[in-house]
Design a protein around this motif. Structure first.
Motif, PDB file in Angstrom:
ATOM      1  N   SER A  88     -55.865  34.209  -1.875  1.00  0.00           N
ATOM      2  CA  SER A  88     -57.255  33.547  -1.399  1.00  0.00           C
ATOM      3  C   SER A  88     -56.968  32.479  -0.426  1.00  0.00           C
ATOM      4  CB  SER A  88     -57.664  32.793  -2.750  1.00  0.00           C
ATOM      5  OG  SER A  88     -56.679  31.847  -3.272  1.00  0.00           O
ATOM      6  N   GLY A  89     -55.820  32.282   0.040  1.00  0.00           N
ATOM      7  CA  GLY A  89     -55.586  31.177   1.176  1.00  0.00           C
ATOM      8  C   GLY A  89     -55.538  31.728   2.451  1.00  0.00           C
ATOM      9  N   VAL A  90     -55.460  33.274   2.602  1.00  0.00           N
ATOM     10  CA  VAL A  90     -55.637  33.706   4.011  1.00  0.00           C
ATOM     11  C   VAL A  90     -57.019  34.381   4.268  1.00  0.00           C
ATOM     12  CG1 VAL A  90     -54.657  35.370   5.852  1.00  0.00           C
ATOM     13  CG2 VAL A  90     -53.060  34.119   4.172  1.00  0.00           C
ATOM     14  N   LYS A  91     -57.809  34.067   4.877  1.00  0.00           N
ATOM     15  CA  LYS A  91     -59.109  34.559   4.939  1.00  0.00           C
ATOM     16  C   LYS A  91     -59.448  35.414   6.435  1.00  0.00           C
ATOM     17  CE  LYS A  91     -60.818  32.675   1.398  1.00  0.00           C
ATOM     18  NZ  LYS A  91     -61.030  33.591  -0.257  1.00  0.00           N
ATOM     19  N   LYS A  92     -58.852  34.841   7.389  1.00  0.00           N
ATOM     20  CA  LYS A  92     -59.041  35.666   8.694  1.00  0.00           C
ATOM     21  C   LYS A  92     -57.818  35.443   9.492  1.00  0.00           C
ATOM     22  CE  LYS A  92     -61.943  31.740  10.480  1.00  0.00           C
ATOM     23  NZ  LYS A  92     -63.050  31.225  11.069  1.00  0.00           N
ATOM     24  N   ALA A  93     -57.938  36.275  10.645  1.00  0.00           N
ATOM     25  CA  ALA A  93     -56.950  36.058  11.758  1.00  0.00           C
ATOM     26  C   ALA A  93     -57.331  35.483  12.950  1.00  0.00           C
ATOM     27  CB  ALA A  93     -56.422  37.565  11.908  1.00  0.00           C
ATOM     28  N   LYS A  94     -56.137  35.020  13.681  1.00  0.00           N
ATOM     29  CA  LYS A  94     -56.712  34.280  14.808  1.00  0.00           C
ATOM     30  C   LYS A  94     -57.255  35.336  15.831  1.00  0.00           C
ATOM     31  CE  LYS A  94     -53.338  30.831  14.341  1.00  0.00           C
ATOM     32  NZ  LYS A  94     -51.918  30.045  14.999  1.00  0.00           N
ATOM     33  N   ARG A  95     -56.860  36.461  15.810  1.00  0.00           N
ATOM     34  CA  ARG A  95     -57.451  37.646  16.722  1.00  0.00           C
ATOM     35  C   ARG A  95     -57.450  38.871  16.022  1.00  0.00           C
ATOM     36  NH1 ARG A  95     -52.805  35.215  18.552  1.00  0.00           N
ATOM     37  NH2 ARG A  95     -51.514  36.937  17.732  1.00  0.00           N
ATOM     38  N   ASN A  96     -58.543  39.397  16.440  1.00  0.00           N
ATOM     39  CA  ASN A  96     -59.152  40.596  15.819  1.00  0.00           C
ATOM     40  C   ASN A  96     -59.459  41.986  16.754  1.00  0.00           C
ATOM     41  OD1 ASN A  96     -59.245  40.273  12.487  1.00  0.00           O
ATOM     42  ND2 ASN A  96     -60.311  38.384  13.708  1.00  0.00           N
ATOM     43  N   GLN A  97     -59.045  43.134  16.216  1.00  0.00           N
ATOM     44  CA  GLN A  97     -59.544  44.260  17.252  1.00  0.00           C
ATOM     45  C   GLN A  97     -60.185  45.271  16.279  1.00  0.00           C
ATOM     46  OE1 GLN A  97     -58.981  44.771  20.700  1.00  0.00           O
ATOM     47  NE2 GLN A  97     -60.529  46.133  20.282  1.00  0.00           N
ATOM     48  N   THR A  98     -61.211  45.634  16.873  1.00  0.00           N
ATOM     49  CA  THR A  98     -61.978  46.662  15.773  1.00  0.00           C
ATOM     50  C   THR A  98     -61.874  47.965  16.483  1.00  0.00           C
ATOM     51  OG1 THR A  98     -63.316  44.961  14.923  1.00  0.00           O
ATOM     52  CG2 THR A  98     -64.234  47.173  14.729  1.00  0.00           C
ATOM     53  N   PHE A  99     -61.949  49.022  15.798  1.00  0.00           N
ATOM     54  CA  PHE A  99     -61.880  50.454  16.328  1.00  0.00           C
ATOM     55  C   PHE A  99     -62.818  51.456  15.559  1.00  0.00           C
ATOM     56  CE2 PHE A  99     -57.478  48.693  17.024  1.00  0.00           C
ATOM     57  CZ  PHE A  99     -57.109  49.087  18.408  1.00  0.00           C
ATOM     58  N   ALA A 100     -63.197  52.380  16.172  1.00  0.00           N
ATOM     59  CA  ALA A 100     -63.999  53.322  15.647  1.00  0.00           C
ATOM     60  C   ALA A 100     -63.551  54.092  14.479  1.00  0.00           C
ATOM     61  CB  ALA A 100     -64.597  54.099  16.755  1.00  0.00           C
ATOM     62  N   THR A 101     -62.553  54.498  14.339  1.00  0.00           N
ATOM     63  CA  THR A 101     -61.928  55.265  13.215  1.00  0.00           C
ATOM     64  C   THR A 101     -60.553  54.758  12.781  1.00  0.00           C
ATOM     65  OG1 THR A 101     -60.566  56.713  14.637  1.00  0.00           O
ATOM     66  CG2 THR A 101     -62.765  57.115  14.398  1.00  0.00           C
ATOM     67  N   LEU A 102     -60.290  55.228  11.527  1.00  0.00           N
ATOM     68  CA  LEU A 102     -58.791  54.852  11.006  1.00  0.00           C
ATOM     69  C   LEU A 102     -57.567  55.303  11.840  1.00  0.00           C
ATOM     70  CD1 LEU A 102     -57.232  53.415   8.702  1.00  0.00           C
ATOM     71  CD2 LEU A 102     -57.326  55.888   7.472  1.00  0.00           C
ATOM     72  N   ASP A 103     -57.799  56.404  12.459  1.00  0.00           N
ATOM     73  CA  ASP A 103     -56.499  56.847  12.993  1.00  0.00           C
ATOM     74  C   ASP A 103     -56.349  56.243  14.491  1.00  0.00           C
ATOM     75  OD1 ASP A 103     -58.903  58.365  13.328  1.00  0.00           O
ATOM     76  OD2 ASP A 103     -57.976  59.943  14.702  1.00  0.00           O
ATOM     77  N   GLN A 104     -57.462  55.656  15.061  1.00  0.00           N
ATOM     78  CA  GLN A 104     -57.239  54.795  16.108  1.00  0.00           C
ATOM     79  C   GLN A 104     -56.508  53.502  15.910  1.00  0.00           C
ATOM     80  OE1 GLN A 104     -61.312  54.383  17.586  1.00  0.00           O
ATOM     81  NE2 GLN A 104     -61.245  56.244  18.626  1.00  0.00           N
ATOM     82  N   SER A 105     -57.067  52.834  14.614  1.00  0.00           N
ATOM     83  CA  SER A 105     -56.504  51.517  14.400  1.00  0.00           C
ATOM     84  C   SER A 105     -54.920  51.966  13.894  1.00  0.00           C
ATOM     85  CB  SER A 105     -57.316  50.871  13.284  1.00  0.00           C
ATOM     86  OG  SER A 105     -57.086  51.633  12.198  1.00  0.00           O
ATOM     87  N   MET A 106     -54.506  52.821  13.312  1.00  0.00           N
ATOM     88  CA  MET A 106     -53.288  53.308  12.977  1.00  0.00           C
ATOM     89  C   MET A 106     -52.427  53.376  14.223  1.00  0.00           C
ATOM     90  SD  MET A 106     -52.686  52.872   9.829  1.00  0.00           S
ATOM     91  CE  MET A 106     -51.496  53.606   9.303  1.00  0.00           C
ATOM     92  N   GLY A 107     -53.064  54.058  15.273  1.00  0.00           N
ATOM     93  CA  GLY A 107     -52.248  54.363  16.427  1.00  0.00           C
ATOM     94  C   GLY A 107     -51.856  53.076  17.055  1.00  0.00           C
ATOM     95  N   ALA A 108     -53.155  52.152  17.167  1.00  0.00           N
ATOM     96  CA  ALA A 108     -52.721  51.011  18.005  1.00  0.00           C
ATOM     97  C   ALA A 108     -51.758  49.819  16.942  1.00  0.00           C
ATOM     98  CB  ALA A 108     -53.879  50.062  17.823  1.00  0.00           C
TER      99      ALA A 108
END
Length: 294
Positions: A211-231
Motif C-alpha cells: 500500500s506504500g507504493v502507488k506510482k512511479a516517477k516515470r511511466n511508458q505505455t504500449f499498445a500490447t503486452l508483447d511490446q511492453s515485454m520487449g521494452a
C-alpha cells in the motif's frame, strides 16, 4: 437434351494417346493394353461425335477437332486434379488465430505437434488486438484472452490462467537485493512499462502486495503486452508480465523476476472451437495445446 459426358479416365487416355500418337505407347503409359486404349478412344469419339485421330498405316495424327480437344481436355483434367489436391490438403489443414502476445508460448508447441502429426498442417495467423468473440468464418480455432464466454455454441478450453509479476532485464535489477519491503520501496525509482493506458496490471499487483507504493516517477505505455515485454527485455524499465508467457525468457536469463510474489488477474487464454462438428485433427490439436494447462 443433355449429352453424355466422357469419363475422366477417357480424357486421360485421350491425352496420353495425343502425346504419344501411338496406341501401344499410350497403353504402356496408362498401364493398359493397346486394344483397351483403342476402344476407349473410339468410345470417346462416339461421345463427342467427331474423329479425334487420323488412323494411318504409319501411325496416328490428330484431326483439327482432336487438336482443339487436347487443350480443352487438359484444362478439365487439370481443374479436377487441382480440386482434388485442394480438398485433400484442406482436410489436413487447420487454421488457427491467436493474439501476438501468446506467439512465443505457442510456436514451440505447434512445432512439436507437427513433428508428432506430420500430415496435419497448422496455419497460424496472429492479431495484435484481443478479440471479443472468435472468427470462425475464417478460422477453425481461435485463442482468446479474457474470461469464458457465456455461450453453448462454442467449446472453450483453458490453456492457462494469467499470473502476473514484475519482470525486467537482468542488468536492470542486478544490484537490487534485500527484504520485500526494501525492494518494493525501490520500485518507484524505475520506469514502469504498461501494456494498456489504464495501467491495470500494475495497479492489480501493487494492490495485492503493498500500500506504500502507488506510482512511479516515470511511466511508458504500449499498445500490447508483447511490446511492453520487449521494452523490458531491452532494459527500458519494469513491466508486469505473464509468467507463463515469459517462462522461456526467464529460463534463458533474458528476463528476471525481481519478486516471487505473483497474482492471478482473473483472465486466461482460451482455445475456442465451434461446438458443431469438430474434426479429429482439431480435437488432436486442442488436446495437445491443453495438456500443459493449469
Amino acid at each position: 437434351m443433355a449429352h453424355r459426358l466422357p469419363s475422366t479416365k477417357q480424357l486421360q487416355i485421350f491425352l496420353a494417346t495425343a502425346q504419344h500418337l501411338n496406341f501401344t505407347h499410350a497403353g504402356e503409359a496408362m498401364n493398359m493394353t493397346q486394344g483397351a486404349i483403342s476402344r476407349q478412344v473410339q468410345s470417346l469419339e462416339e461421345i463427342v461425335g467427331v474423329n479425334l485421330f487420323y488412323r494411318q498405316a504409319r501411325g496416328l495424327s490428330l484431326t483439327p477437332e482432336g487438336e482443339r480437344f487436347v487443350s480443352l481436355a487438359e484444362e478439365v483434367v487439370g481443374q479436377l486434379q487441382r480440386a482434388v489436391r485442394e480438398v485433400a490438403e484442406g482436410a489436413n489443414r487447420i487454421k488457427l488465430n491467436a493474439p501476438t502476445c501468446i506467439t512465443s508460448w505457442l510456436l514451440g508447441r505447434l512445432a512439436e505437434f507437427q513433428q508428432h502429426y506430420p500430415d496435419i498442417n497448422v496455419e497460424l495467423t496472429s492479431t495484435t488486438k484481443h478479440q471479443v468473440t472468435p472468427n470462425f468464418d475464417s478460422f477453425d480455432l481461435a485463442i482468446l484472452y479474457g474470461k469464458p464466454l457465456k455461450t453453448k455454441t462454442i467449446n472453450q478450453t483453458l490453456l492457462f490462467n494469467e499470473r502476473l509479476s514484475p519482470i525486467c532485464s537482468p542488468e536492470l535489477w542486478a544490484s537490487e537485493e534485500g527484504t520485500l519491503e526494501k525492494r518494493l520501496s525501490k520500485l518507484a525509482d524505475f520506469t514502469w512499462l504498461h501494456a494498456n493506458a489504464e495501467q491495470s496490471d500494475w495497479h492489480l499487483w501493487l494492490s495485492e502486495f503493498t500500500s506504500g507504493v502507488k506510482k512511479a516517477k516515470r511511466n511508458q505505455t504500449f499498445a500490447t503486452l508483447d511490446q511492453s515485454m520487449g521494452a523490458a527485455q531491452l532494459g527500458y524499465g519494469i513491466a508486469i508480465g505473464d509468467l507463463t508467457l515469459a517462462e522461456r525468457d526467464l529460463k534463458l536469463k533474458h528476463l528476471v523476476q525481481p519478486f516471487n510474489e505473483s497474482v492471478l488477474s482473473g483472465n486466461g487464454y482460451y482455445l475456442m472451437t465451434p461446438s458443431r462438428a469438430e474434426s479429429q485433427h482439431i480435437t488432436q490439436l486442442v488436446e495437445w495445446l491443453a495438456k500443459d494447462g493449469e
